[in-house]
Design a protein around this motif. Sequence first.
Motif, short mmCIF file in Angstrom:
data_model
loop_
_atom_site.label_atom_id
_atom_site.label_comp_id
_atom_site.label_asym_id
_atom_site.label_seq_id
_atom_site.Cartn_x
_atom_site.Cartn_y
_atom_site.Cartn_z
N GLN B 148 -0.90 -36.88 74.73
CA GLN B 148 -1.24 -38.28 74.44
C GLN B 148 -0.07 -39.08 73.87
O GLN B 148 -0.25 -39.90 72.97
N GLN B 200 -3.96 -37.15 63.11
CA GLN B 200 -3.84 -37.29 64.56
C GLN B 200 -3.35 -35.99 65.21
O GLN B 200 -3.85 -35.57 66.25
N GLY B 203 -6.01 -33.39 65.16
CA GLY B 203 -6.96 -33.75 66.21
C GLY B 203 -6.44 -33.31 67.58
O GLY B 203 -7.17 -32.74 68.39
N LEU B 204 -5.15 -33.54 67.79
CA LEU B 204 -4.53 -33.18 69.07
C LEU B 204 -4.54 -31.67 69.28
O LEU B 204 -4.90 -31.17 70.35
N ASP B 207 -8.04 -30.55 70.15
CA ASP B 207 -8.34 -31.02 71.51
C ASP B 207 -7.72 -30.13 72.57
O ASP B 207 -8.37 -29.69 73.50
#
Lengths: 324, 334
Positions: B148, B200, B203-204, B207
């Motif tokens: 991302q 973040q 979270g990545l 994921d």
Amino acid sequence: MQPDRTPLLTVENLEVHFPIRSGVFQRQVGAVKAVDGVSFSLQRGETLSLVGESGCGKSTTGLALMGLVKPTGGRVQFDGQEIRGFNRAALKSYRRRMQIVFQDPFSSLNPRQRVKDIIRAPLDIHKVGTPAERETRVAELMERVGLRPDQADNFAHQFSGGQRQRIGIARALALNPDVIVCDEPVSALDVSVQAQILNLLSDLQRDLGVSYLSISHDLGVVEFISHRVAVMYLGKIVEIAPKTRIFAEPGHPYTELLMRSAPSRDPRKRHSFSATNDDIPSATKKPSGCPFHTRCPLVTAVCKTTEPALTAREGGQMVACHNR
Amino acid sequence: MSEMNTATHVPVLEVSDLDIEIRGVNGAFAVVSDMNFSVRAGETLCIVGESGCGKSMTALSLLRLLPEAATIAGGKVVIEGQDFLAMDQRQVEDFRGEKIAMIFQEPLTALNPVLRIGEQIAESVRQHRKCSRREADARAVDVLRLVQMPDPERRASQFPHELSGGMRQRAMIALALACDPKIIIADEPTTALDVTIQAQILGLISDLQKRLGTAQILITHDLGVVSEVADRVIVMYAGRKVEEASIYDLFDRPFHPYTIGLMGAVPGAGASSEAGDRLADIPGTVPPLWNLPKGCAFAPRCANASARCLEERPPFEEKRPGHWAACWEHDDAA
């Protein structure tokens, strides 16, 4: 904290702008507004934490108040007296009463000095007492911070990180200051040692009534140590409130984001953190209007043009937000 | 985060009886002793401990990237059935990146400052895959998209210093993922980041693991990070495992006094504290590895230490089903 007491330290519109120079003639083409109009006060025996992420200006605020970086604007009053010009003479008496503990106990102590000389240095500079009295005071300070006085002849490198931070604290205490600026005093330490130092700071405040201006990025530390909390973002205070209030009901959307980002302490209550990239803007290219508007979920048209002022809310909370 | 249907039961990585030594001026001393663990696909194992506990040395040994002064003195590292420690340099290089890859703490020092992000990723791709330069470049943009990275085509042509800290860490994760490794080792991947950026990146990482099913070993000192991502946890102290359990068992009922101490020492963990409160600190400091106490290394700091603890090192044994610890203390509560 009673409201009728006059604050020990009052800071009004403090500014630290660093020039950006460019070209052959090194003309100033802009400024990094590291601290951009910061106001707060500190009571006797109180701990105020400045919290925020890198580049928010929290450390520069601390350094400016110590006179270690020269403020470019604003007023600082200490015990009713204005510190004018931050020149040597004005600073000398003020620094007796205001001291600092630095983040990194490895680089903030001279490795070639003996511990007793490090701790005694402030007494020598301010010519406090006779040499014998200074010696006694050093021993007393070492004991006070949990060091063995028989280690006074050792060098700083012979101590662990936690013990070095104790040396730094003893040095800061030497002149019986009213305020100690604690710039991330435990962030370089391991958790188990960090707890020892936080307990020491808390004991010292209880016994000596010293005020702390604590600078930290760690919300756990902030929650433990503070009476009041000021949240900074890109050189501004966006929210300031009593500790219990700000942790229960954060007013500013940035404060909320900070609290939501702190990892959970319970594996059954994991966050579902968004993986989307959402960066802090650079301090050289500050957004117009509200500095947080580029990341704010509540952003409206007014946020992009007009900077919100800190305004009072319930419970002693002040928030700079158009939509809260 | 791994469900049983995505995780297989066969470990992709097995470490047994691993010993690591450092040669000092006064002879060699052990920095890691008797390490045993395994990870399965789709599983996240966290190794937690304070500085000097041996967690980073363990991580580096898994890629055979130990610093010069350190050597693997014994034990086995088996990756997908193959003995990694017995391989020659060429085989090791083939394995790195392809089977096992690493995310370092500080992307600014781990990334090459004079190579564009895309080139660094493509270089790794071309080392492991027979493909054209153009295919490798395309793969670089693909993995940057996978992590991302905003505007991946443009970022691929930038240098590390042109990226923010969070984006650099994304680039390093992309680099690690470039050749679809089976195992990712992440050494303090968010320690250098601000808290909103850390969120973040965590979270990545979660994921990506859900999507790719890699086995993950995450090294950290931060129990908050552990609580967010771990399936299983190993707690290390002075070069040895002192406790190992599933994340829930560990947080619900920690067994070892060191683990209990660590959890109590984290400020802000309980309900909002009052000024003047004290944290439950652990007295003393970690003993130097070249001069460890005779019995349990934690005994000098332990409130429950008995005479036996000072004399004899406790075995690492199963105290409750699936919950292991090295402590002479018995589980009275069970």
